[in-house]
Scaffold this motif. Sequence first.
Motif, PDB file in Angstrom:
ATOM      1  N   VAL A 469    -109.826 -11.523 -19.881  1.00  0.00           N
ATOM      2  CA  VAL A 469    -108.472 -11.687 -20.406  1.00  0.00           C
ATOM      3  C   VAL A 469    -108.488 -11.835 -21.921  1.00  0.00           C
ATOM      4  O   VAL A 469    -107.649 -11.277 -22.632  1.00  0.00           O
ATOM      5  N   LEU A 470    -109.479 -12.570 -22.429  1.00  0.00           N
ATOM      6  CA  LEU A 470    -109.550 -12.748 -23.877  1.00  0.00           C
ATOM      7  C   LEU A 470    -109.856 -11.431 -24.582  1.00  0.00           C
ATOM      8  O   LEU A 470    -109.311 -11.142 -25.646  1.00  0.00           O
ATOM      9  N   PHE A 472    -109.056  -8.586 -23.468  1.00  0.00           N
ATOM     10  CA  PHE A 472    -107.817  -7.841 -23.266  1.00  0.00           C
ATOM     11  C   PHE A 472    -106.832  -8.115 -24.380  1.00  0.00           C
ATOM     12  O   PHE A 472    -106.069  -7.245 -24.792  1.00  0.00           O
ATOM     13  N   MET A 473    -106.904  -9.339 -24.899  1.00  0.00           N
ATOM     14  CA  MET A 473    -105.991  -9.696 -25.973  1.00  0.00           C
ATOM     15  C   MET A 473    -106.167  -8.795 -27.177  1.00  0.00           C
ATOM     16  O   MET A 473    -105.242  -8.596 -27.949  1.00  0.00           O
ATOM     17  N   PHE A 474    -107.362  -8.245 -27.332  1.00  0.00           N
ATOM     18  CA  PHE A 474    -107.626  -7.459 -28.528  1.00  0.00           C
ATOM     19  C   PHE A 474    -107.374  -5.976 -28.333  1.00  0.00           C
ATOM     20  O   PHE A 474    -107.588  -5.183 -29.235  1.00  0.00           O
ATOM     21  N   PHE A 475    -106.934  -5.616 -27.135  1.00  0.00           N
ATOM     22  CA  PHE A 475    -106.666  -4.205 -26.867  1.00  0.00           C
ATOM     23  C   PHE A 475    -105.626  -3.664 -27.816  1.00  0.00           C
ATOM     24  O   PHE A 475    -104.612  -4.289 -28.046  1.00  0.00           O
ATOM     25  N   GLY A 476    -105.856  -2.456 -28.316  1.00  0.00           N
ATOM     26  CA  GLY A 476    -104.822  -1.855 -29.134  1.00  0.00           C
ATOM     27  C   GLY A 476    -104.906  -2.265 -30.585  1.00  0.00           C
ATOM     28  O   GLY A 476    -104.309  -1.650 -31.441  1.00  0.00           O
ATOM     29  N   THR A 477    -105.649  -3.319 -30.843  1.00  0.00           N
ATOM     30  CA  THR A 477    -105.817  -3.665 -32.258  1.00  0.00           C
ATOM     31  C   THR A 477    -107.030  -2.901 -32.790  1.00  0.00           C
ATOM     32  O   THR A 477    -107.868  -2.458 -32.016  1.00  0.00           O
TER      33      THR A 477
END
Lengths: 624, 330
Positions: A469-470, A472-477
């Motif tokens: 999940v953590l 995942f937080m950075f996806f797209g950045t």
Amino acid sequence: MVKRTRRFLSSRGVRKFRRNRSAMVALGVIGLYFLLTVWIVATTVVDSIGNKVDALDLSGRPLLGLLLPEMTQARVASNELPGFGLEQGPRKRLEHSRFWYDLATKTMTAIDQIDPASGTTPESILEANAVDARGFIADPEEARAIYSRLDEAFDRLGALNSVDVKLAEVRGEIDRLRTQAEELGELDAKVAALLPVVASEQGLEAEDLLDADPADARDELEDARTALAAAAAAAGIDADDVDADASPELRELAGRVAKLDRLAELAQARVDIENRRELLGFALEDIGSLSASAAGVIEEVGLDAAPIRSLDLDPMAESATVLLDAALEPFTPLAELVDGPLWDAAVTESLLVIAREKSGELTGLIGGQVDRIEPIVAELFPKPVGFEGFMYDVKLLLGTDNQGRSILVRGLYAGKVAIQVGFLTALVAVIFGSLLGAAAAFFGGWVDHAVIWLYSTLSSVPHLVLLVVLSFMFFGTPLQGTLVPLYAAFMLTFWIGPCRVIRGETLKIKELEYVQAATAIGFDRLYILVRHVIPNTSHLMFINFSLLFIGAIKSEVILTFLGLGLAAGTGSSWGTMIAQSKAQVAGEFFWQIGSATFFMFVLVLAFNILTDALQDAFDPKHVS
Amino acid sequence: MWAYVVRRLLYNIPVYLGIILVVMLALRVNDPVTAYLGKNASQEQIELKRVSFGLDRPFVEQYGSFLWRLVTFNFEERSWETEQPVGEIIGSAIPPTMMITIPQLVLTATLSICVGLISAFFRGRPADKVLVFLAVLGMSISYLVYIVMGQYFGAFWLNEKLGGELFAIQGYDTRLSEPGFWATSLPTALHSWVTYCALPVLIGVIVAMGYDTRFYRAVMVEESTKDYISTAMAKGVGKRRIMFVHMLKNAMIPIITRVMITLPFIITGSILAEYYFNIPGMGATLLQAINAKDFPIVQTFTALFAALFIISNILTDVLYALVDPRVRLQ
């Protein structure tokens, strides 16, 4: 400083640790990995400085430029080359030679298309198309001469390939034939069993059942089933449970359903048999024609086609015709056809044996051709000599992956990534966790409650899920695919272990006399914490550091494998290597996964032994 | 006794609230709607989706409503990918997971305790050294390598050697999720289970045994240094009786604790094994949802996992208190 170190090194725990020989070996191995990391970092830094100042450019150097980041992406040779110079089968060797041939073709075409005005020379193109240290022979004229010989050799291979394909087709058809004959036999048996039963049930003759349409039969069956279900529901019982106790109407309905079921099965089986007979007939035809053309191609290539030609394939052609006719005549017992003289199983079996034999001979021929091709390739692309040649061989020591990159270089560079991730994560996690845990235990009160709440919260989500999940937080950045999400995820989750342990230990130490004495003397609480308590928990910090190091390396591998860690194409890590090698394993190429596992295994094993030794020496009661 | 239980329950409530808070915050750092719809979505679509899911409300409201839905077991919200209610997705994902984790748990616990006992019994002698060495070796190889090699050797290579299919390389038989299937045709069900689930279970057991064996061995060894053991030996009690009657019983406390800690695993499953063996369990569904950026599933699943952990923590504490009276009196 020196005296303190010496006193530390002769303390009881450390002496016990030093006596543990396997632990010292493990420490040595870890030291080697650290040296590797230092080397890589040093050369990378020097190289990046050197990009601004031409004098220090390391990228071309054989030894100094071996482990630069761009070397992990650079092609070194053909794809999936085995390590240690081991030889593979003729077909794989052919693939490798084909790689060099394609490269040569591309280069020659580029030379042919040189625009006279642009000023590029053939020599420069030859140089530009070199693969790492192994390049073309210098003189363009000579290169072209050698290339034309190579061209000829590959043409001959083309013929060999088409034979290969034909033989494979023959084998495939025979396999298909066998399966269909088996299925047909089973269907035949089913029909033979059902026919008398259904005929008597329906009160018809066998011939009348010929025209039973499976679709109609199924429709009737469905209607009967619905009726039964409705009646059963009205009577309040399950449709499947109708037995002798039920009412006569229900029993009759159930009986009717069963009979119609059998009728439908029979009709379907008959239709299936028709289809299968047709397919069988076609397969026999195909085999006949395929083997004829295969014989022709085999002769072209120079193999002896006499064994194929000597097989009398006429019975098969006859069987094909008869079967195709029989497809329209239902209920002819197939047993007569299949076991009788019309279908000669012996012929197809002999064909299979010959096809296999010829395949084997073909592999030999291909091997022979490859033996002739390889020296030509070696002429066109001479192996580098001297130190450069040696380093080139070193790069090929563990083979190449599916993009021709050196597995040795990637594996070693991945070691640096692992050490980097492990060290930073473990360091931050241990320092942060220990300080928090010690403070929580020492000051008690709301600090303690807050810290416990914090780590209970974070540890209640399964570890992997939290990491995922953590990340995942950075996806797209733009940070996705770098090491930053990994660091963030690890540092947020790994501090919990040391925190718990140090907190427990501090709770114990708090009650000891020297702490009470220090308090009595009047020292500040913070001073006691930092000067007396924390140093006495330092052995646990070391042990946890070691444990977390392993945890970080393993989790990094898993996260990268799941696609959440380091993206492929920027440096390399053991996770990417294992992920990419999954497809290769099916093709029996184990070098990439073997090397990555080996490098990782050695490091993790060393750390495991180290942790055990540290625990034996400093924490015999295994508090952590 | 009950006071203790109630205390533990009350204590864990703020913990759970905290977890939900952390999870919801973490998932909203990157706007979930834009992440899902991609860069090409129009402003309208984004707004529509946001309103329909209630993401435009203030965070406190969202937090409250999510908590309320969890507490009332309202799993009606629909997944963004498949439009199925999350409750249904969970319902269909739990049985496959349990097909793997329950046998795995039982096998690992039994085998590790036995091996740990044997290792502690022969402490210091060659048998012990070999077992410990094997355990450390096993721990040093990545789980992934076990999966890849297991799939290759256990399924692919073995099938070729045997000429038939013993273990499937991937996949799952959905009939195994229905109790009706097990009731009516047990042999077929067993055969199907062996084909699809036995290999992941085997791999999981081998991986977990390294860690567990060392732990249980340490526990047994620690018990064996206690005074009552030397008393028993001085009294002349046979070694076997000491091991199985005295030591094992007292070592059960940490053993049970450890087994209880792994209980949530029954439902959460192993993400890796499910993903690579294509078993549609909880872990694989969560991973797919994360990859597809399917927000409702990720949020609900994580909240569910956390709840299971908390419950198992409470159960562990209670069981510990039941078994060890010293804890109760704290």
